[in-house]
Design a protein around this motif. Sequence first.
Motif, PDB file in Angstrom:
ATOM      1  N   PRO A 469       0.682  -1.563  -0.142  1.00 34.61           N
ATOM      2  CA  PRO A 469       0.371  -0.064   0.196  1.00 34.61           C
ATOM      3  C   PRO A 469       0.890   1.006  -0.057  1.00 34.61           C
ATOM      4  O   PRO A 469       1.753   1.927   0.599  1.00 34.61           O
ATOM      5  CB  PRO A 469      -0.836  -0.418   1.175  1.00 34.61           C
ATOM      6  N   GLY A 470       0.316   2.231  -0.639  1.00 31.78           N
ATOM      7  CA  GLY A 470       1.326   3.210  -0.970  1.00 31.78           C
ATOM      8  C   GLY A 470       2.588   3.275  -1.694  1.00 31.78           C
ATOM      9  O   GLY A 470       3.412   4.321  -1.371  1.00 31.78           O
ATOM     10  N   LEU A 471       3.231   2.494  -2.597  1.00 32.03           N
ATOM     11  CA  LEU A 471       4.124   2.087  -2.743  1.00 32.03           C
ATOM     12  C   LEU A 471       4.081   1.344  -4.421  1.00 32.03           C
ATOM     13  O   LEU A 471       3.904   0.865  -4.325  1.00 32.03           O
ATOM     14  CB  LEU A 471       5.122   0.850  -1.695  1.00 32.03           C
ATOM     15  N   VAL A 472       4.964   2.512  -4.975  1.00 35.27           N
ATOM     16  CA  VAL A 472       4.942   1.433  -6.482  1.00 35.27           C
ATOM     17  C   VAL A 472       6.105   0.892  -6.821  1.00 35.27           C
ATOM     18  O   VAL A 472       7.188   2.532  -7.014  1.00 35.27           O
ATOM     19  CB  VAL A 472       4.065   2.840  -7.404  1.00 35.27           C
ATOM     20  N   LEU A 473       6.313   0.172  -7.151  1.00 33.58           N
ATOM     21  CA  LEU A 473       7.443  -0.463  -7.759  1.00 33.58           C
ATOM     22  C   LEU A 473       7.600  -0.827  -9.389  1.00 33.58           C
ATOM     23  O   LEU A 473       6.638  -1.483  -9.804  1.00 33.58           O
ATOM     24  CB  LEU A 473       7.954  -2.154  -7.378  1.00 33.58           C
ATOM     25  N   PHE A 474       8.522   0.225  -9.582  1.00 33.26           N
ATOM     26  CA  PHE A 474       8.040   0.630 -11.432  1.00 33.26           C
ATOM     27  C   PHE A 474       9.303   0.119 -12.034  1.00 33.26           C
ATOM     28  O   PHE A 474      10.923   0.494 -11.683  1.00 33.26           O
ATOM     29  CB  PHE A 474       7.927   2.181 -11.886  1.00 33.26           C
ATOM     30  N   PRO A 500      -4.520   1.624  -7.403  1.00 30.38           N
ATOM     31  CA  PRO A 500      -5.508   1.339  -5.988  1.00 30.38           C
ATOM     32  C   PRO A 500      -5.327   2.260  -4.400  1.00 30.38           C
ATOM     33  O   PRO A 500      -6.675   2.297  -3.671  1.00 30.38           O
ATOM     34  CB  PRO A 500      -5.670   0.078  -5.707  1.00 30.38           C
ATOM     35  N   THR A 501      -3.779   2.855  -4.269  1.00 28.42           N
ATOM     36  CA  THR A 501      -4.381   3.220  -3.331  1.00 28.42           C
ATOM     37  C   THR A 501      -3.134   4.678  -3.187  1.00 28.42           C
ATOM     38  O   THR A 501      -2.032   4.734  -3.950  1.00 28.42           O
ATOM     39  CB  THR A 501      -2.579   2.471  -1.794  1.00 28.42           C
ATOM     40  N   PRO A 502      -3.645   5.642  -2.335  1.00 31.19           N
ATOM     41  CA  PRO A 502      -2.212   7.234  -2.489  1.00 31.19           C
ATOM     42  C   PRO A 502      -1.015   6.641  -2.770  1.00 31.19           C
ATOM     43  O   PRO A 502      -0.356   6.122  -1.559  1.00 31.19           O
ATOM     44  CB  PRO A 502      -2.472   7.736  -1.378  1.00 31.19           C
ATOM     45  N   VAL A 503      -0.314   7.354  -3.294  1.00 34.36           N
ATOM     46  CA  VAL A 503       1.162   7.082  -2.901  1.00 34.36           C
ATOM     47  C   VAL A 503       1.995   7.730  -2.420  1.00 34.36           C
ATOM     48  O   VAL A 503       1.659   8.749  -2.816  1.00 34.36           O
ATOM     49  CB  VAL A 503       2.032   7.058  -4.814  1.00 34.36           C
ATOM     50  N   ARG A 504       3.096   7.364  -1.628  1.00 38.03           N
ATOM     51  CA  ARG A 504       3.715   8.238  -1.053  1.00 38.03           C
ATOM     52  C   ARG A 504       5.536   7.885  -1.316  1.00 38.03           C
ATOM     53  O   ARG A 504       6.126   8.837  -1.729  1.00 38.03           O
ATOM     54  CB  ARG A 504       4.057   7.256   0.402  1.00 38.03           C
ATOM     55  N   TRP A 505       5.813   6.954  -2.150  1.00 35.23           N
ATOM     56  CA  TRP A 505       7.048   6.397  -2.950  1.00 35.23           C
ATOM     57  C   TRP A 505       7.766   5.954  -4.206  1.00 35.23           C
ATOM     58  O   TRP A 505       5.381   5.149  -4.253  1.00 35.23           O
ATOM     59  CB  TRP A 505       8.274   5.756  -1.818  1.00 35.23           C
ATOM     60  N   LEU A 506       7.645   6.107  -5.234  1.00 31.36           N
ATOM     61  CA  LEU A 506       8.193   5.577  -6.029  1.00 31.36           C
ATOM     62  C   LEU A 506       8.628   4.336  -6.342  1.00 31.36           C
ATOM     63  O   LEU A 506      10.588   5.839  -6.273  1.00 31.36           O
ATOM     64  CB  LEU A 506       7.576   6.343  -7.531  1.00 31.36           C
ATOM     65  N   VAL A 507       9.496   3.936  -6.179  1.00 33.25           N
ATOM     66  CA  VAL A 507      10.863   3.106  -6.826  1.00 33.25           C
ATOM     67  C   VAL A 507      11.629   2.541  -8.072  1.00 33.25           C
ATOM     68  O   VAL A 507      10.107   1.690  -8.290  1.00 33.25           O
ATOM     69  CB  VAL A 507      11.178   1.740  -6.005  1.00 33.25           C
ATOM     70  N   VAL A 508      12.028   2.479  -8.932  1.00 31.83           N
ATOM     71  CA  VAL A 508      12.408   2.316  -9.735  1.00 31.83           C
ATOM     72  C   VAL A 508      13.301   0.547  -9.754  1.00 31.83           C
ATOM     73  O   VAL A 508      14.736   1.175  -9.232  1.00 31.83           O
ATOM     74  CB  VAL A 508      13.369   3.085 -10.449  1.00 31.83           C
ATOM     75  N   ALA A 509      13.083  -0.245 -10.185  1.00 25.52           N
ATOM     76  CA  ALA A 509      13.458  -1.362 -10.252  1.00 25.52           C
ATOM     77  C   ALA A 509      14.962  -1.001 -11.143  1.00 25.52           C
ATOM     78  O   ALA A 509      14.490  -1.271 -12.578  1.00 25.52           O
ATOM     79  CB  ALA A 509      12.721  -3.101 -10.087  1.00 25.52           C
ATOM     80  N   ALA A 510      15.922  -0.536 -11.098  1.00 27.06           N
ATOM     81  CA  ALA A 510      16.779  -0.207 -12.386  1.00 27.06           C
ATOM     82  C   ALA A 510      17.882  -0.838 -12.826  1.00 27.06           C
ATOM     83  O   ALA A 510      19.002  -0.613 -13.668  1.00 27.06           O
ATOM     84  CB  ALA A 510      17.543   1.209 -11.545  1.00 27.06           C
ATOM     85  N   ARG A 571      15.112  -4.028  -0.010  1.00 24.71           N
ATOM     86  CA  ARG A 571      16.245  -3.664   1.289  1.00 24.71           C
ATOM     87  C   ARG A 571      14.443  -2.503   0.579  1.00 24.71           C
ATOM     88  O   ARG A 571      14.428  -1.245   2.508  1.00 24.71           O
ATOM     89  CB  ARG A 571      17.600  -3.654   0.630  1.00 24.71           C
ATOM     90  N   ALA A 572      14.750  -1.794  -0.413  1.00 26.41           N
ATOM     91  CA  ALA A 572      13.941  -0.457  -0.433  1.00 26.41           C
ATOM     92  C   ALA A 572      12.047  -0.907   0.222  1.00 26.41           C
ATOM     93  O   ALA A 572      11.821   0.280   1.016  1.00 26.41           O
ATOM     94  CB  ALA A 572      13.675  -0.423  -1.822  1.00 26.41           C
ATOM     95  N   VAL A 573      11.543  -2.277   0.064  1.00 26.61           N
ATOM     96  CA  VAL A 573      10.592  -2.438   0.254  1.00 26.61           C
ATOM     97  C   VAL A 573      10.508  -2.711   1.979  1.00 26.61           C
ATOM     98  O   VAL A 573       9.586  -1.925   3.045  1.00 26.61           O
ATOM     99  CB  VAL A 573       9.786  -3.713   0.245  1.00 26.61           C
ATOM    100  N   SER A 574      11.215  -3.071   2.876  1.00 26.38           N
ATOM    101  CA  SER A 574      11.823  -3.229   4.351  1.00 26.38           C
ATOM    102  C   SER A 574      11.619  -1.528   4.566  1.00 26.38           C
ATOM    103  O   SER A 574      11.267  -1.514   5.796  1.00 26.38           O
ATOM    104  CB  SER A 574      13.140  -3.464   4.499  1.00 26.38           C
ATOM    105  N   VAL A 577       7.940   0.492   4.547  1.00 28.28           N
ATOM    106  CA  VAL A 577       7.296  -0.163   5.566  1.00 28.28           C
ATOM    107  C   VAL A 577       8.061   0.237   7.118  1.00 28.28           C
ATOM    108  O   VAL A 577       6.968   0.426   7.630  1.00 28.28           O
ATOM    109  CB  VAL A 577       7.283  -1.873   5.200  1.00 28.28           C
ATOM    110  N   ASP A 578       9.273   0.195   6.886  1.00 30.74           N
ATOM    111  CA  ASP A 578       9.304   0.773   8.487  1.00 30.74           C
ATOM    112  C   ASP A 578       8.997   1.988   8.707  1.00 30.74           C
ATOM    113  O   ASP A 578       8.945   2.541   9.917  1.00 30.74           O
ATOM    114  CB  ASP A 578      11.259   1.218   8.559  1.00 30.74           C
ATOM    115  N   THR A 579       9.269   2.546   7.947  1.00 29.75           N
ATOM    116  CA  THR A 579       9.702   4.400   7.499  1.00 29.75           C
ATOM    117  C   THR A 579       7.875   4.784   7.852  1.00 29.75           C
ATOM    118  O   THR A 579       6.964   5.717   9.176  1.00 29.75           O
ATOM    119  CB  THR A 579       9.328   5.513   6.372  1.00 29.75           C
ATOM    120  N   PHE A 580       7.043   3.985   7.362  1.00 29.08           N
ATOM    121  CA  PHE A 580       5.596   4.483   7.457  1.00 29.08           C
ATOM    122  C   PHE A 580       4.498   3.525   7.967  1.00 29.08           C
ATOM    123  O   PHE A 580       3.430   3.718   7.925  1.00 29.08           O
ATOM    124  CB  PHE A 580       4.548   4.019   6.628  1.00 29.08           C
ATOM    125  N   SER A 581       5.637   2.810   9.312  1.00 29.91           N
ATOM    126  CA  SER A 581       4.880   1.124   9.834  1.00 29.91           C
ATOM    127  C   SER A 581       3.527   0.960   8.922  1.00 29.91           C
ATOM    128  O   SER A 581       2.324   1.321  10.095  1.00 29.91           O
ATOM    129  CB  SER A 581       4.070   2.179  11.316  1.00 29.91           C
TER     130      SER A 581
END
Length: 596
Positions: A469-474, A500-510, A571-574, A577-581
């Motif tokens: 929730p709130g994270l887009v992995l692109f 589907p949920t308001p986005v807080r982070w967008l992480v590009v799998a680069a 690591r980005a997901v973790s 998740v920790d930042t926003f509980s």
Amino acid sequence: MTDPVTDPTDTDPSADGKGRPRRDLLRWLPGLRMLNAYRLEWLRSDITAGLALSAFLVPVGIAYAVAAGLPGIYGLYATIVPLCAYAVFGPSRVLVLGPDSALAAIILSVVVPLSAGDPARAVALAGAMAVVTGATCLLAGVLRLGFVTELLSKPIRYGYMNGIALTVLISQLPNLFGFSTEGEHPLVRAWSFLQGVVQGQTNPYALGLGIAVFIVLLLLRARKRVPAVLIAVVLTILITMGFNLEARGVSILGGLPQGLPAPVWPAITYADLGPVIIGGVTAAILAFSETSVLSRSYAARMGDHVDPNQEILGLGAANLATGLFQGFPVSSSASRTPVAEAAGAKTQLASLVGALVVALMLVLTPNLLHSLPSSALAAVVIAAVISLFEIKDLGRIFRIQQWEFWLSVSCAAGVLLLGAIPGIGLAIIIAVIEFLWDGWRPHHTVLGRVDGLKGYHDLSRYPDARRVPGLVLFRWDAPLFFANAEFFQQAVLEAVDASPTPVRWLVVAAEPVTSVDVTAGDMLKELDERLKQQGIKFCFAEMKDPVKDKLKRFGLYSYFGDDYFFPTVGRAVSQYVDTFSVSWQDWEDSPGLPAS
């Protein structure tokens, strides 16, 4: 498969008296390097192959010289000299160089209008073209431009060769039927040929001889050690002489001048310089394109490796030498090389034997082929050209990827409609467009967690994958450069909008991103500013160090900050998740699979 040959420079300690390998000289002379490693048991095979090859060299060399608007004897000069030069400077062990049907059209287009029917002037012009071709290839080899042939994919190479083969086939059909046609364009020649057949210009005796030669060559093709061309040529000469077919309108070769080619500087006028340079450079491009494809094909079959830069140097040396010995531009031969291979050639010694036999014929028996019918020459060329057509593998390509099949067909049509050189240009343009298209509109996707599978996976493949929730992995599966920068930005914004949920982070799998240029770098900064306005943090995961180095040079790494780059997606997901509980179960238990 031919036995692999070790490089003698690896073990030769005698170069300079200090135990260092003699590399500087031998790396420019692959033929001498091969001589140092030559095995005595190869000698018989090379001599046999050279004798078989010589029977094919003579009629084909003569035929292509005539097709280029030159007396037939100069086709033999352009056979002997390049074979000897390439044996020293060329890297391929079985590649046969000589007059080429595709180059004949280029030579003809320069020689005929400038020579005005003067054979001596035609020979000088053709020789000057060969010198230009050789110099162009040598320059390209020294500058290590051999990589340019890698622009041509397999379907495009197939299309090019199919177009060349069809062009040669059309050019030889009138000779096979015993009459001549006018016109330089293949379609014009094809129409003139059909008109000649309808109007009854066919000479039945010439056609009968040509068909007989063609049948003999096809029947004996499977018997690789049988000199099929020699048998067919001898039989047609005997039949022509025995039945006096010359009196029945069958065109024959006639006598050849006696002796070997002498070194002559091909003197031309200043007015000729422009067309000769253009024609010579064009011939170089065509010759190297064809030679590279053929060389790599045979190297793969024989388990060898051929340096394309050394290949172009060998081709340049062969053309320069033949231009100084009354020859004309030459290329590798897709019809004569298989003869050498099938006859058991182990090294370039086979080509030297073939050149020696042709030279002895010119010195001792120049009238040996006097009664050889032109239709027999045409049949020899047509039988060889058939092997150039690639149909079977194109069928496979059609089944697995139709757009590449149609690229191949388009390339073949380009060669046929535009000519060999414009056809090569079209092939390269198509190849570049193909490459840019893959990078211009690459695959991209949003990633999710699939229970029972490690990692994060394509939502389009796994629609039931869970999203944080709130994270887009692109993920972006291509380099980032000027042609796709805007498309990347658009795709990222669409992924954000589709969340589907308001986005807080967008992480590009680069990890698939192998490069970033200035245009794309500027776009990343603009995109970050747009995402910040929406309260979204723009991050990267698994970015390669060379790409990070580019971002550092652009000032973008410090702009984003080290906290925006993660070593892995996990690591980005973790961190998110920790930042926003965020309530997130990373892994649904699946028997036998460890959690990641």
